[in-house]
Design a protein around this motif. Structure first.
Motif, PDB file in Angstrom:
ATOM      1  N   PHE A   7       0.880  -1.171   0.000  1.00  0.00           N
ATOM      2  CA  PHE A   7       0.000   0.000   0.000  1.00  0.00           C
ATOM      3  C   PHE A   7       0.917   1.220   0.000  1.00  0.00           C
ATOM      4  N   ARG A   8       0.643   2.177  -0.869  1.00  0.00           N
ATOM      5  CA  ARG A   8       1.430   3.413  -0.907  1.00  0.00           C
ATOM      6  C   ARG A   8       0.480   4.574  -0.636  1.00  0.00           C
ATOM      7  N   ILE A   9       0.829   5.355   0.397  1.00  0.00           N
ATOM      8  CA  ILE A   9      -0.089   6.390   0.880  1.00  0.00           C
ATOM      9  C   ILE A   9       0.663   7.695   1.118  1.00  0.00           C
ATOM     10  N   ARG A  19      -3.680   6.137   6.299  1.00  0.00           N
ATOM     11  CA  ARG A  19      -2.580   5.444   6.992  1.00  0.00           C
ATOM     12  C   ARG A  19      -3.119   4.640   8.179  1.00  0.00           C
ATOM     13  N   LYS A  20      -4.012   5.249   8.943  1.00  0.00           N
ATOM     14  CA  LYS A  20      -4.589   4.532  10.093  1.00  0.00           C
ATOM     15  C   LYS A  20      -5.396   3.322   9.641  1.00  0.00           C
ATOM     16  N   ALA A  21      -6.116   3.458   8.539  1.00  0.00           N
ATOM     17  CA  ALA A  21      -6.917   2.333   8.025  1.00  0.00           C
ATOM     18  C   ALA A  21      -6.016   1.161   7.647  1.00  0.00           C
ATOM     19  N   VAL A  22      -4.893   1.434   6.997  1.00  0.00           N
ATOM     20  CA  VAL A  22      -3.967   0.375   6.602  1.00  0.00           C
ATOM     21  C   VAL A  22      -3.247  -0.194   7.832  1.00  0.00           C
ATOM     22  N   GLU A  23      -2.941   0.657   8.788  1.00  0.00           N
ATOM     23  CA  GLU A  23      -2.306   0.177  10.025  1.00  0.00           C
ATOM     24  C   GLU A  23      -3.245  -0.733  10.804  1.00  0.00           C
ATOM     25  N   LYS A  24      -4.546  -0.484  10.738  1.00  0.00           N
ATOM     26  CA  LYS A  24      -5.525  -1.363  11.390  1.00  0.00           C
ATOM     27  C   LYS A  24      -5.546  -2.751  10.755  1.00  0.00           C
ATOM     28  N   LEU A  25      -5.046  -2.866   9.526  1.00  0.00           N
ATOM     29  CA  LEU A  25      -4.946  -4.160   8.857  1.00  0.00           C
ATOM     30  C   LEU A  25      -3.669  -4.902   9.273  1.00  0.00           C
ATOM     31  N   CYS A  55       5.247   3.615   2.526  1.00  0.00           N
ATOM     32  CA  CYS A  55       5.146   2.285   1.929  1.00  0.00           C
ATOM     33  C   CYS A  55       4.842   1.269   3.023  1.00  0.00           C
ATOM     34  N   TYR A  56       3.691   0.640   2.917  1.00  0.00           N
ATOM     35  CA  TYR A  56       3.275  -0.394   3.855  1.00  0.00           C
ATOM     36  C   TYR A  56       3.243  -1.729   3.118  1.00  0.00           C
ATOM     37  N   GLY A  57       3.415  -2.824   3.861  1.00  0.00           N
ATOM     38  CA  GLY A  57       3.354  -4.122   3.234  1.00  0.00           C
ATOM     39  C   GLY A  57       2.792  -5.199   4.146  1.00  0.00           C
ATOM     40  N   ILE A  58       2.214  -6.209   3.514  1.00  0.00           N
ATOM     41  CA  ILE A  58       1.770  -7.428   4.188  1.00  0.00           C
ATOM     42  C   ILE A  58       2.380  -8.593   3.411  1.00  0.00           C
ATOM     43  N   LEU A  59       3.034  -9.496   4.124  1.00  0.00           N
ATOM     44  CA  LEU A  59       3.644 -10.675   3.507  1.00  0.00           C
ATOM     45  C   LEU A  59       2.695 -11.855   3.588  1.00  0.00           C
TER      46      LEU A  59
END
Length: 190
Positions: free
Chosen positions: A131-133, A141-147, A171-175
């Motif tokens: 996710f790029r925000i 950012r908070k919505a993606v951090e909640k994931l 830049c956020y990521g989930i593996l």
């Protein structure tokens, strides 16, 4: 590339193209809807061009764009997509997401993200979703951090915005190895 409709009891994501984009024309014109995006969807012509870029990416297998239908409210809510798809490295970005102000904070986004993450990891067998925000976009950012996505870094002044501002991008990521725990904890086994 045949893309299925992604659907649960709350939301239906189907392929966005030039035959259905007019369903979201009014939403696209809401004030400040994509303030933190370098894209422009503020006029019918701009939205059509935005959708054309998504469709072109789909035919080149670099994007999968979706139109969002809120099954609870029984109306179209916006758009989202997989983008920058790298089939060799099994990495895709989830982004270009915008939903009307009336849908924000309603839980719709979480249902969408679940379906997209599930499809990326369980069907496409990808190794990572990013996710790029915009660094300034605290709400997203908070919505993606909640994931439980991990902040991997910040690209400083990497994207030119429509108003001439040069934004920095988080830049956020989930593996894939994190997905089963996220699915069980964040989404409670939807």
């Amino acid at each position: 590339m045949k893309v299925p409709t992604l659907e649960n009891e709350r939301v239906k994501l189907s392929l966005l193209d030039l035959s259905n984009y007019e369903h979201i024309l009014n939403i696209a014109q809401e004030k400040n809807l994509i303030y933190y995006s370098p894209s422009n969807i503020s006029t019918p012509k701009a939205l059509k061009a935005y959708v054309q870029v998504a469709v072109d990416g789909y035919y080149h297998k670099t994007t999968i764009p979706f139109i969002i239908y809120d099954k609870q409210k029984q109306v179209y809510a916006g758009s989202t997509r997989f983008g920058l798809i790298n089939w060799k490295n099994k990495v895709a970005h989830i982004g270009w997401t915008w939903i009307g102000h009336a849908f924000q904070g309603s839980g719709l986004n979480k249902h969408m993200k679940f379906l997209m993450l599930q499809y990326a990891f369980e069907t496409l067998k990808f190794d990572k979703v990013e996710f790029r925000i915009d660094e300034r976009n605290q709400k997203s950012r908070k919505a993606v951090e909640k994931l439980n996505a991990t902040l991997e870094g910040i690209l400083r002044k990497d994207t030119l915005m429509n108003d001439g501002f040069k934004r920095s991008t988080c830049c956020y990521g989930i593996l894939k190895e994190e997905w089963s725990n996220i699915k069980a904890t964040v989404f409670n086994g939807y």
